[in-house]
Enzyme design. Structure first.
Site, short mmCIF file in Angstrom:
data_model
loop_
_atom_site.label_atom_id
_atom_site.label_comp_id
_atom_site.label_asym_id
_atom_site.label_seq_id
_atom_site.Cartn_x
_atom_site.Cartn_y
_atom_site.Cartn_z
N LEU A 124 0.85 -1.19 0.00
CA LEU A 124 0.00 0.00 0.00
C LEU A 124 0.89 1.25 0.00
CD1 LEU A 124 -2.69 1.60 0.51
CD2 LEU A 124 -2.39 1.12 2.94
N GLY A 130 1.99 7.55 2.77
CA GLY A 130 2.20 6.77 3.99
C GLY A 130 0.99 6.94 4.87
N THR A 157 6.88 -5.07 3.68
CA THR A 157 7.30 -6.22 4.49
C THR A 157 7.25 -7.48 3.63
OG1 THR A 157 6.52 -5.24 6.54
CG2 THR A 157 6.68 -7.63 6.51
N ASP A 239 -7.75 -2.71 9.74
CA ASP A 239 -8.46 -2.94 11.01
C ASP A 239 -7.98 -4.26 11.62
OD1 ASP A 239 -9.97 -0.63 10.75
OD2 ASP A 239 -11.79 -1.64 10.07
N GLY A 338 19.45 -0.60 34.40
CA GLY A 338 20.60 0.32 34.45
C GLY A 338 21.54 0.05 33.29
N GLU A 362 1.67 0.11 10.36
CA GLU A 362 0.22 -0.19 10.31
C GLU A 362 -0.60 1.03 10.69
OE1 GLU A 362 0.85 -2.51 8.64
OE2 GLU A 362 0.87 -4.38 9.75
N1 COS Z 1 -13.56 0.29 7.19
C1 COS Z 1 -14.38 0.53 6.14
N2 COS Z 1 -14.40 1.69 5.44
C2 COS Z 1 -13.53 2.64 5.85
C3 COS Z 1 -12.65 2.49 6.92
C4 COS Z 1 -12.68 1.25 7.61
N3 COS Z 1 -11.87 0.99 8.64
N4 COS Z 1 -11.92 3.60 7.07
C5 COS Z 1 -12.33 4.47 6.13
N5 COS Z 1 -13.31 3.88 5.38
C6 COS Z 1 -14.05 4.49 4.27
C7 COS Z 1 -14.81 5.72 4.73
O1 COS Z 1 -16.07 5.36 5.27
C8 COS Z 1 -14.93 6.50 3.45
O2 COS Z 1 -15.97 5.96 2.68
P1 COS Z 1 -16.99 6.91 1.85
O3 COS Z 1 -16.08 7.72 0.94
O4 COS Z 1 -17.88 5.96 1.13
O5 COS Z 1 -17.66 7.75 2.87
C9 COS Z 1 -13.62 6.20 2.73
O6 COS Z 1 -13.13 4.97 3.28
C10 COS Z 1 -12.57 7.28 2.90
O7 COS Z 1 -12.37 7.43 4.29
P2 COS Z 1 -11.70 8.73 4.92
O8 COS Z 1 -12.36 9.94 4.36
O9 COS Z 1 -11.67 8.57 6.40
O10 COS Z 1 -10.23 8.65 4.30
P3 COS Z 1 -8.96 9.58 4.52
O11 COS Z 1 -8.34 9.79 3.19
O12 COS Z 1 -9.33 10.76 5.34
O13 COS Z 1 -7.93 8.65 5.32
C11 COS Z 1 -6.92 7.55 7.19
C12 COS Z 1 -8.21 8.03 6.49
C13 COS Z 1 -6.00 8.67 7.62
C14 COS Z 1 -7.45 6.84 8.42
C15 COS Z 1 -6.16 6.56 6.26
O14 COS Z 1 -5.52 7.22 5.21
C16 COS Z 1 -5.16 5.71 7.00
O15 COS Z 1 -5.51 4.75 7.68
N6 COS Z 1 -3.84 6.04 6.87
C17 COS Z 1 -2.78 5.22 7.41
C18 COS Z 1 -2.40 4.16 6.45
C19 COS Z 1 -1.71 3.04 7.13
O16 COS Z 1 -2.12 2.56 8.19
N7 COS Z 1 -0.64 2.53 6.53
C20 COS Z 1 0.07 1.45 7.11
C21 COS Z 1 0.87 0.73 6.17
S1 COS Z 1 0.01 -0.45 5.31
S2 COS Z 1 1.19 -1.93 5.35
#
Ligand code: COS
Length: 379
Positions: A124, A130, A157, A239, A338, A362
């Site tokens: 991803l 990131g 990974t 999740d 220590g 993650e």
């Molecule tokens: N389960 C189901 N749907 C989800 C969800 C989840 N856990 N999280 C977000 N969504 C959905 C939202 O409901 C939204 O859907 P709609 O557009 O239909 O309303 C859509 O995805 C976009 O969600 P959101 O607006 O919250 O997205 P953002 O771009 O604001 O990003 C974060 C949200 C910051 C939480 C996300 O980019 C993130 O998790 N970043 C970190 C990435 C990460 O963990 N990387 C680790 C490395 S992977 S190995």
């Protein structure tokens, strides 16, 4: 009354992984940390005892484990070495997009790789995507019956050892997160190049690499789920993965406490064991209390997942609280040891380096707080 006892199957898995960790992981962890060598032989042994295919459902020939059993496996692996948990957990991380979004044929094919003890990966993250996972620039363009992939993934990974991966790419850059899609990519396809291997502070034995895709052609059947649903699939995958990180951090924290108890019982000051000091006892009490609270959060998250309920908020909470706890507990242990905690070959020195990344990968703990706050505000 709430029954918190483990089932026979859960106890069996716990004992099996504990034995594996004691025989293969702990005795070799120091060497693999020092050399940063990928522990291929140990991963192969892990395959033999069924640890690589923990995420495969029963109907596809896997063990079909519930969330708590997966959490127990991650905890026991994390107790041994987080690098090994990260490596083995990588097979679950890569399988989840197929599990949650794939069709029957894709599941049959993908899970067979895992059942054949192959190493797999999930791609991803990119240099510019990131924390902002929706900013993925890797493209997948349909050309006849094939998608053509172009782009670079980083911090991947298992990337150098994977036979197959799940990948998130943009199929419509004008649509942002709704233009992202998930794909299965076999790693022997022409145009895939494994690049720089990261030299890390901790979890040094895990393989973290850059992977470049240069006009890589994959059949259009490799699209997982619907076009444009890749971001949601990635979030649902995370999740699950965040719960595993929490469990692994719990295992590391318990190991830190174990090692600290051994140390304070053995070491003496003014003719008395360190354990007799009330200062030391207060520290141990704080460590034990926070570990217990972390375990409670993890168990609740597993319960929600197994009940088929949404658990995004709880998995973000469990990940954040447990990894922050693990960091605090490791730092407290180094203080108590220590100078013996600060030198190489000290077990807590490695544990403290290993734990740091868990607050970062993650999804950093700041990102988890965004997820938690979003859920709290919109409840
Ligand atoms: N389960 C189901 N749907 C989800 C969800 C989840 N856990 N999280 C977000 N969504 C959905 C939202 O409901 C939204 O859907 P709609 O557009 O239909 O309303 C859509 O995805 C976009 O969600 P959101 O607006 O919250 O997205 P953002 O771009 O604001 O990003 C974060 C949200 C910051 C939480 C996300 O980019 C993130 O998790 N970043 C970190 C990435 C990460 O963990 N990387 C680790 C490395 S992977 S190995």
């Amino acid at each position: 009354m709430l029954d918190m006892s483990l089932t026979t199957t859960q106890q069996e898995w716990k004992a099996k992984v504990r034995d594996f960790v004691e025989e293969y992981i702990i005795p070799n962890a120091e060497e693999h940390d020092r050399t940063a060598e990928f522990p291929l032989k140990i991963v192969e042994e892990a395959g033999k005892v069924g640890l690589l295919d923990f995420a495969v459902p029963k109907e596809f020939g896997g063990p079909g484990l519930d969330a708590l059993t997966v959490s127990i496996i991650s905890e026991e692996l994390g107790r041994g070495c987080v690098a090994m948990q990260t490596t083995i957990g990588g097979n679950g991380l890569s399988a989840y997009p197929v599990l949650y979004g794939g069709n029957e044929a894709q599941k049959q094919k993908y899970f067979q790789y895992i059942l054949d003890k192959k190493i797999t990966a999930f791609a991803l993250t990119e240099p510019g995507a990131g924390s902002d996972a929706g900013a993925v620039q890797t493209t997948a363009v349909l050309d006849g019956d094939e998608y053509v992939l172009n782009g670079t993934k980083c911090f991947c990974t298992n990337g150098a050892y994977a036979s197959v991966m799940t990948l998130i790419a943009s199929t419509d850059p004008s649509k942002g997160t709704k233009g992202l899609s998930a794909f299965i990519v076999e790693m022997d396809r022409e145009g895939i190049m494994v690049g720089k291997k990261e030299d890390k502070m901790g979890i040094r034995a895990s393989n973290t690499v850059e992977v470049t895709f240069n006009n890589v052609r994959i059949p259009k059947e490799n699209l997982v789920g619907e076009l444009g649903k890749g971001f949601k699939l990635a979030m649902i995958t995370l999740d699950s993965a965040r719960l595993s990180v929490a469990s692994s951090a719990l295992g590391l924290s318990k190991r830190v406490l174990e090692e600290t108890i051994k140390f304070v019982k053995q070491e003496t000051k003014n003719g008395k064991p360190l354990a007799a000091s009330q200062y030391v006892q207060f520290k141990l009490a704080d460590m034990a209390m926070q570990i217990e609270a972390a375990e409670g959060l993890i168990n609740k998250t597993c319960y929600l997942k197994d009940s088929g309920k949404r658990y995004s908020k709880e998995s973000a909470m469990a990940k954040t609280f447990t990894t922050d706890t693990a960091m605090k507990v490791a730092a407290m242990a180094v203080d108590l040891f220590g100078p013996y905690g600060y030198i190489k070959n000290s077990v807590v020195e490695k544990l403290m380096r290993d734990v740091k990344v868990m607050q970062i990968y993650e999804g950093s703990n700041e990102i988890q707080r965004i997820v938690i706050a979003g859920n709290v505000l919109n409840a």
